[in-house]
Design an enzyme around this catalytic site. Structure first.
Site, short mmCIF file in Angstrom:
data_model
loop_
_atom_site.label_atom_id
_atom_site.label_comp_id
_atom_site.label_asym_id
_atom_site.label_seq_id
_atom_site.Cartn_x
_atom_site.Cartn_y
_atom_site.Cartn_z
CG ASN A 1 -1.73 1.29 1.32
OD1 ASN A 1 -2.63 1.52 0.50
ND2 ASN A 1 -1.44 2.14 2.28
CD GLU A 2 -1.46 5.48 0.59
OE1 GLU A 2 -0.96 5.59 1.73
OE2 GLU A 2 -2.53 6.01 0.26
#
Length: 391
Positions: free
Chosen positions: A368-369
């Site tokens: 994630n990110e």
């Protein structure tokens, strides 16, 4: 027979030289972890408990200790687990036969070797999920497969309208004179099919499903149960037993048309969910998990992203029952470092193996990110390709 004993009550909690009695689940960041300043206490603390004598083969099961755990029995280090969101097990049979003291040290101090190291959520410290003793026979479904039950059930469509369940199970001490039996039970408790297999370290079996009813998301989250048994082939006595729920479903994602469940296009309308509450932190109970499910359903969602880590197995059960489609993921987030590659893979394998049989899960999230604290590079791309292959 397998016996699971919850031992949440009456632990001695020691932090900074001070000891008090607490019940699990517990976190020391219930209040300071939610002020938005990241100034919460990040340290280590120990949970201790005396266990009575037992002559049974016994495993200690920790469902969630954040984020690094050390387990000592009678002051001897017997296990280290790195990753605060997955379950792990420790064989304590040689100790508990005389009675023993168990010390679980939880450590949420900054640690560059364990994901996550940077994120916009709190890394609560504590033993914040259930702790169990699991008594098992010598010949059993494995206790040594990344905290899972060692049984993997895959629904497959056969022909146009037929379905079958493909079962793979791992066995500890398979050289005994026992057999395995797998029985399909419908939602009304009726036995629909059964098969028997000789014991070996890895068993493969199939169960046909007559008049199949599909797990169809919010429309009809129909669940079957597969009763998995090991029994004495002479006396017919069942010596190990695990019931696993499953659902018949298939899905695919079209890059232009979107998500399809059982051949029907579904527009995913969902939310992202963290596992904490005000003044409780992440030490929440089944009551709060059920309340969260109700809130998600009340807003009209049909899917949920479980951000950004493995969550309580009970919550996945609730998603199976309610028909919520689940995006499950590991906390490989914000900042990439090759030194954490092994830990990232370990957490992904644990996530998949421990939750493989949930029909609600349609996606294994691998990051994630991850470029928030740096740009994409060749090492990152190579790593993500490897994680994709593992998933």
């Amino acid at each position: 027979m397998r016996n699971v004993i919850r031992i949440n009550d009456g632990w001695l909690f020691t932090l900074d030289g001070k000891t008090e009695t607490v019940n699990l689940p517990h976190t020391w960041n219930a209040f300071d972890g939610q002020d938005g300043t990241n100034g919460y206490l990040r340290t280590k603390a120990t949970y201790s408990k005396e266990l009575p004598k037992s002559d049974k083969k016994t495993f200690l099961e920790c469902r969630g200790v954040n984020s690094k755990a050390e387990v000592r029995v009678n002051n001897e280090l017997v296990a280290v687990h790195e990753g605060g969101y997955s379950a792990f097990r420790v064989d304590i049979s040689d100790y508990i036969r005389y009675g023993c003291r168990v010390d679980i040290t939880a450590d949420n101090s900054p640690d560059e070797s364990v994901y996550p190291t940077m994120a916009d959520f709190t890394f609560y410290g504590g033993v914040y999920r259930d702790v169990n003793l699991i008594e098992v026979p010598d010949c059993r479904f494995t206790m040594n497969d990344y905290g899972s039950d060692g049984i993997y059930i895959t629904p497959r469509r056969v022909g146009e309208d037929g379905w079958e369940l493909s079962i793979k199970s791992l066995i500890d001490n398979a050289d005994c004179s026992h057999k395995a039996r797998f029985t399909l039970i419908d939602a009304d408790g009726n036995e629909k099919a059964s098969t028997i297999a000789d014991l070996r370290p890895i068993i493969s079996a199939k169960l046909p499903v007559e008049d199949p009813v599909l797990w169809n998301g919010r429309k009809n989250p129909y669940l079957y149960t597969v009763r998995c048994e090991i029994f004495d082939s002479t006396t017919e006595e069942v010596t190990d037993n695990i019931d696993i729920r499953t659902g018949l479903r298939e899905y695919h994602i079209d890059s232009h048309k979107g998500f399809f469940l059982n051949g029907e296009h579904i527009k995913l309308q969902g939310v992202s969910r963290h596992q904490d509450r005000e003044n409780m932190g992440n030490a929440i109970t089944e009551k709060q998990h059920a309340e969260d499910i109700k809130i998600i359903l009340d807003v009209g969602a049909n899917s949920v992203r479980l951000a950004h880590y493995q969550q309580n197995s009970y919550f996945y059960d609730l998603c199976d029952e309610s028909g919520l489609l689940v995006w499950a993921e590991v906390p490989v987030i914000s900042r990439f470092s090759p030194k954490r590659n092994e830990n990232a893979e370990q957490q992904l394998v644990e996530l998949i193996k421990q939750n493989y049989n949930h029909p609600s899960i349609f996606c294994w999230g691998i990051e994630n990110e991850i470029t928030i604290a740096g740009s994409a590079n060749k090492k990152l791309i190579t790593f993500l390709k490897h994680m994709h292959k593992v998933a």
